[in-house]
Design an enzyme around this catalytic site. Structure first.
Site, PDB file in Angstrom:
ATOM      1  N   THR A   1      12.942  25.060  48.591  1.00 24.86           N
ATOM      2  CA  THR A   1      13.423  25.404  47.488  1.00 24.86           C
ATOM      3  C   THR A   1      13.893  26.733  47.439  1.00 24.86           C
ATOM      4  O   THR A   1      13.458  27.558  48.241  1.00 24.86           O
ATOM      5  CB  THR A   1      12.741  24.646  46.400  1.00 24.86           C
ATOM      6  OG1 THR A   1      12.575  23.333  46.549  1.00 24.86           O
ATOM      7  CG2 THR A   1      13.324  25.143  44.736  1.00 24.86           C
TER       8      THR A   1
ATOM      9  N   THR B   1      17.237  23.951  43.941  1.00 23.10           N
ATOM     10  CA  THR B   1      16.990  23.137  45.505  1.00 23.10           C
ATOM     11  C   THR B   1      17.943  22.379  45.629  1.00 23.10           C
ATOM     12  O   THR B   1      18.859  21.774  45.129  1.00 23.10           O
ATOM     13  CB  THR B   1      15.637  22.674  45.161  1.00 23.10           C
ATOM     14  OG1 THR B   1      15.143  22.247  46.360  1.00 23.10           O
ATOM     15  CG2 THR B   1      15.603  21.684  43.996  1.00 23.10           C
TER      16      THR B   1
ATOM     17  N   GLU C   1      16.070  19.963  47.753  1.00 23.69           N
ATOM     18  CA  GLU C   1      14.923  19.288  48.243  1.00 23.69           C
ATOM     19  C   GLU C   1      14.524  19.886  49.493  1.00 23.69           C
ATOM     20  O   GLU C   1      14.080  20.856  49.713  1.00 23.69           O
ATOM     21  CB  GLU C   1      15.125  17.704  48.038  1.00 23.69           C
ATOM     22  CG  GLU C   1      14.040  16.997  48.601  1.00 23.69           C
ATOM     23  CD  GLU C   1      12.937  17.081  47.615  1.00 23.69           C
ATOM     24  OE1 GLU C   1      11.905  16.434  48.032  1.00 23.69           O
ATOM     25  OE2 GLU C   1      12.902  17.699  46.608  1.00 23.69           O
TER      26      GLU C   1
ATOM     27  N   ARG D   1      17.929  19.237  36.359  1.00 23.62           N
ATOM     28  CA  ARG D   1      17.551  18.271  37.263  1.00 23.62           C
ATOM     29  C   ARG D   1      18.576  17.077  37.805  1.00 23.62           C
ATOM     30  O   ARG D   1      19.292  16.553  36.830  1.00 23.62           O
ATOM     31  CB  ARG D   1      16.257  17.689  36.938  1.00 23.62           C
ATOM     32  CG  ARG D   1      15.586  16.534  38.099  1.00 23.62           C
ATOM     33  CD  ARG D   1      15.025  17.265  39.307  1.00 23.62           C
ATOM     34  NE  ARG D   1      13.871  16.495  39.778  1.00 23.62           N
ATOM     35  CZ  ARG D   1      13.717  16.907  41.220  1.00 23.62           C
ATOM     36  NH1 ARG D   1      14.320  17.710  41.873  1.00 23.62           N
ATOM     37  NH2 ARG D   1      12.551  16.091  41.830  1.00 23.62           N
TER      38      ARG D   1
ATOM     39  N   ASP E   1      12.002  12.247  45.533  1.00 21.37           N
ATOM     40  CA  ASP E   1      10.781  12.750  44.871  1.00 21.37           C
ATOM     41  C   ASP E   1      10.260  11.584  44.130  1.00 21.37           C
ATOM     42  O   ASP E   1       9.227  11.512  43.273  1.00 21.37           O
ATOM     43  CB  ASP E   1      11.166  13.810  44.053  1.00 21.37           C
ATOM     44  CG  ASP E   1      11.336  15.118  44.661  1.00 21.37           C
ATOM     45  OD1 ASP E   1      10.700  15.235  45.917  1.00 21.37           O
ATOM     46  OD2 ASP E   1      11.709  16.353  44.086  1.00 21.37           O
TER      47      ASP E   1
ATOM     48  N   GLY F   1       8.409  25.427  47.742  1.00 24.65           N
ATOM     49  CA  GLY F   1       7.202  25.031  48.303  1.00 24.65           C
ATOM     50  C   GLY F   1       6.714  23.481  47.870  1.00 24.65           C
ATOM     51  O   GLY F   1       5.749  23.105  47.867  1.00 24.65           O
TER      52      GLY F   1
ATOM     53  N   GLU G   1      17.039  14.653  46.696  1.00 27.16           N
ATOM     54  CA  GLU G   1      16.124  14.794  45.660  1.00 27.16           C
ATOM     55  C   GLU G   1      15.625  13.289  45.091  1.00 27.16           C
ATOM     56  O   GLU G   1      14.291  13.558  44.718  1.00 27.16           O
ATOM     57  CB  GLU G   1      16.558  15.527  44.217  1.00 27.16           C
ATOM     58  CG  GLU G   1      17.216  16.812  44.391  1.00 27.16           C
ATOM     59  CD  GLU G   1      16.048  17.891  44.704  1.00 27.16           C
ATOM     60  OE1 GLU G   1      14.866  17.320  44.492  1.00 27.16           O
ATOM     61  OE2 GLU G   1      16.337  18.897  44.863  1.00 27.16           O
TER      62      GLU G   1
ATOM     63  N   SER H   1       9.495  16.654  39.288  1.00 23.14           N
ATOM     64  CA  SER H   1       9.656  17.943  40.103  1.00 23.14           C
ATOM     65  C   SER H   1       8.299  18.841  40.224  1.00 23.14           C
ATOM     66  O   SER H   1       7.618  18.448  38.788  1.00 23.14           O
ATOM     67  CB  SER H   1      10.958  18.530  39.869  1.00 23.14           C
ATOM     68  OG  SER H   1      10.723  19.755  40.450  1.00 23.14           O
ATOM     69  N   SER H   2       8.044  19.540  40.952  1.00 26.53           N
ATOM     70  CA  SER H   2       6.890  20.407  40.855  1.00 26.53           C
ATOM     71  C   SER H   2       7.364  21.776  40.545  1.00 26.53           C
ATOM     72  O   SER H   2       6.759  23.051  40.283  1.00 26.53           O
ATOM     73  CB  SER H   2       5.920  20.443  42.101  1.00 26.53           C
ATOM     74  OG  SER H   2       5.661  19.354  42.378  1.00 26.53           O
TER      75      SER H   2
END
Length: 628
Positions: A430, A448, A450, A136, A472, A514, A469, A493-494
């Site tokens: 992503t 990703t 973003e 990340r 987020d 998504g 990013e 993040s998801s």
């Protein structure tokens, strides 16, 4: 397992000797190889039907394939074929995953690439262990916690201020060092060739470009690359990215230090600190704080996965800084307390909505970067906590949304006590890939930049977009929010790359793009496959809805096909639906939830590689040895 940190500090500042005539000659030689006939075992010219093979049109790519010997699924035909060639030539799942990801950075430049980050989950069949790499992006060291004050979300999206320190290349290096059998130089060769020869522009690529035309045009380097002659590339034309080919060639020759410590790092820092914008009032492009030292200091983290048991299966995912593993895991733990079946699909979907709503309440309240916040990961993954949350769910009636977060100290059916946390602004665009090799090793990798097109800023002369990013992070932050902006921190993040084992062997590999809908997409695909009797291709293709603890008791966002199929079944439970996207939503993402890529391995070794047949233009699942 203790965290293992990959550092990129060796030879970070090269002297003039680094650029000797020998080095230049090597670079030129590799460039000639990329532009000429295939000289590598992993050139895309070796992939039958490749659209970049001279004079050879690509046949329709299958969204689903069935067979043996290895499988790859992604959103793009070229990328899946490149990964497949690596498997056919003896590479393992990690090798193929990195090669596929590099190709996606060429053909899906608005969703991924070396300017971003992601999460890599790996299953080692020989040891039975699942390991993860957290790649990340991080906030720069000099970034103040007040950096977003006075700026709107729309102003921050296209700016240097939203750019996090990229982790993708460090992830690739760590994955190959820890799990792979090939070098980064070898697995980058197909993507160098792909960027040089180009790929066929499809409707999705053109529409995504048009959706971003206004902000791309603000940045001259981006406009020159993606809006030649003031328009998006036409469908059917060939899109080449020679600057990206050159950049990947340099990294292949000289390693990731070329990115994290060489002139590429200087170029990234320069454009972040001084975005080359054209003075737009709509996109003022506030400057960021990243320096070359931030890139030199970047670290990926190797850590244990999340783990829950669901219907006798072992489900592994990504631990924080991602909220994917904890929220998918908690949702499944809640559903474990209920019987679900296709015979009563209305109640099954009602319970799915209620489970994810409660899990999202806990996600927003408790999950952030564990280096900066006390994240109760084990509690969120415990069946006891899920049992307490399940007690709050009425099997016959939807709860008023948003529901409150759960009391972490609750046992049995005690009431929830925590406040409702703010919603996310996480971008939708992503990409995800899934790989299984002949030995049973598996990779689930979500990466990703973003939003579609990231920050909108292309690094001059380098051919890749930078992420945005850092949006987020929570833009308005209270003292209890675990996702507040802090220097050096990873935003929540998801992304939810997920591997499911059955008796110690890989059964499912799944993930999706998504934004926050990634979590519900993964849960729904597993629900469809495990509980509702669908095959994996059916589970991936089925219409979706995404209940994420909606504000003001709003209807659950759903695809139009989901509304048509299930609105009547859900109405008795007071579950109401609204079409996702709407008339003003941008292009190809309007009305869609996710774009999954998944693999199933049967007990006899038969593999099903299933990608989207329609969403985001359709994906491609391929196998090494197709079954009859």
């Amino acid at each position: 397992m203790s965290n293992v940190v990959r550092r990129h500090r060796s030879a970070l500042r090269r002297t003039a000797l680094r650029r000797t005539a020998l080095g230049v000659a090597a670079a030129l030689a590799l460039g000639a190889v990329a532009a000429a006939a295939p000289a590598s075992a992993h050139t895309i010219a070796a992939a039958p039907g490749s659209s970049v093979a001279a004079g050879r049109p690509a046949p329709p790519a299958p969204s689903t394939s069935t067979g043996y010997g290895g499988a790859v699924a992604s959103v793009d035909a070229e990328a899946s074929r490149i990964g497949l060639e690596v498997l056919r030539d003896g590479g393992n799942a990690a090798d193929a995953a990195v090669a596929t990801a590099a190709a996606l950075g060429v053909t899906e430049p608005y969703s991924s690439g070396i300017g971003g980050g992601g999460y890599f989950v790996y299953f080692d069949a020989a040891t039975g262990e699942v390991t993860t790499i957290d790649g990340r992006e991080t906030a720069p060291a000099a970034m103040p916690s007040t950096a977003f004050d006075g700026w709107t979300f729309q102003q921050l999206v296209s700016s240097g201020r939203s750019v996090g320190v990229p982790g993708t290349l460090a992830t690739w290096e760590a994955a190959l060092d820890e799990f792979g059998t090939e070098s980064l130089r070898d697995v980058l060769q197909p993507s160098i060739l792909l960027a040089t020869r180009g790929f066929r522009v499809d409707e999705t690529f053109r529409q995504q470009t048009l959706d971003n035309e206004a902000r791309f045009s603000v940045f001259p380097e981006t406009a020159e690359l993606f809006l030649p002659n003031g328009d998006a590339p036409q469908v059917g034309s060939t899109f080449r990215n020679l600057d990206l080919a050159k950049t990947l060639r340099q990294i292949a020759l000289f390693g990731t230090d070329e990115f994290y410590g060489g002139p590429i790092a200087d170029d990234i820092a320069a454009i972040v600190q001084d975005p080359d914008a054209l003075g737009s009032t709509t996109y003022p492009a506030p400057a960021g704080f990243m320096t070359a030292d931030d890139l030199a200091d970047y670290e990926v983290l190797q850590q244990d996965p999340t783990h829950v048991e669901y219907r006798g299966l072992d489900v592994y995912g990504m631990a924080p800084s991602s909220s994917g593993g904890t929220t998918v895991g908690e949702s499944l733990n809640i559903l474990e307390d209920f019987g679900l079946s296709p015979e009563d699909v209305g109640q099954s979907l009602h319970l799915y909505f209620e489970a994810t709503a409660h899990a999202f309440a806990d996600r927003n309240a408790y999950v952030g970067d564990p280096a900066f916040a006390d994240v109760p990961t084990q509690t969120l993954l415990s069946q006891e906590f899920a049992d307490a949350r399940a007690c709050e769910i009425d099997p016959d009636l939807a709860a008023t949304k948003p529901v409150a977060a759960g009391d972490l100290a609750a046992t049995g059916c005690e009431a929830a006590a925590a406040a409702v946390a703010p919603a996310d602004t996480e971008g939708l665009s992503t990409t995800h890939l899934s790989v299984v090799d002949r030995w049973g090793n598996a990779v689930a990798y979500t990466l990703t930049i973003e939003q579609t097109g990231g920050s909108g800023m292309t690094v001059p002369g380098r051919g890749f977009l930078l992420n945005n990013e850092l949006t987020d992070f929570s833009l308005t932050c209270s003292g209890t929010d675990p996702n507040c902006l802090e220097a050096g921190k990873r935003p929540r993040s998801s992304m939810s790359p997920t591997i499911v084992l059955d008796g110690g062997e890989v059964r499912y590999v799944v993930g999706s793009p998504g934004g926050a809908t990634i979590i519900t997409t993964v849960v729904q695909i597993l629900l469809n496959r495990i509980d509702l009797g669908m095959t994996l291709p059916e589970a991936v293709a089925a219409p979706r809805a995404s209940q994420r603890n909606t504000a003001n008791n709003a209807p659950t966002p759903a695809e139009a096909e989901f509304i048509a199929a299930y609105a009547d079944d859900l109405a008795p439970f007071a579950q109401f639906l609204s079409q996702v996207g709407g008339p003003n939503a941008p292009g190809t993402l309007a009305g869609e939830i996710g774009a999954a890529a998944a693999i199933e391995v049967a007990p006899d070794g038969l593999m099903i590689a299933a990608a989207e047949p329609v969403r985001r233009g359709g994906g491609t699942g391929v196998v090494v040895e197709p079954a009859d």
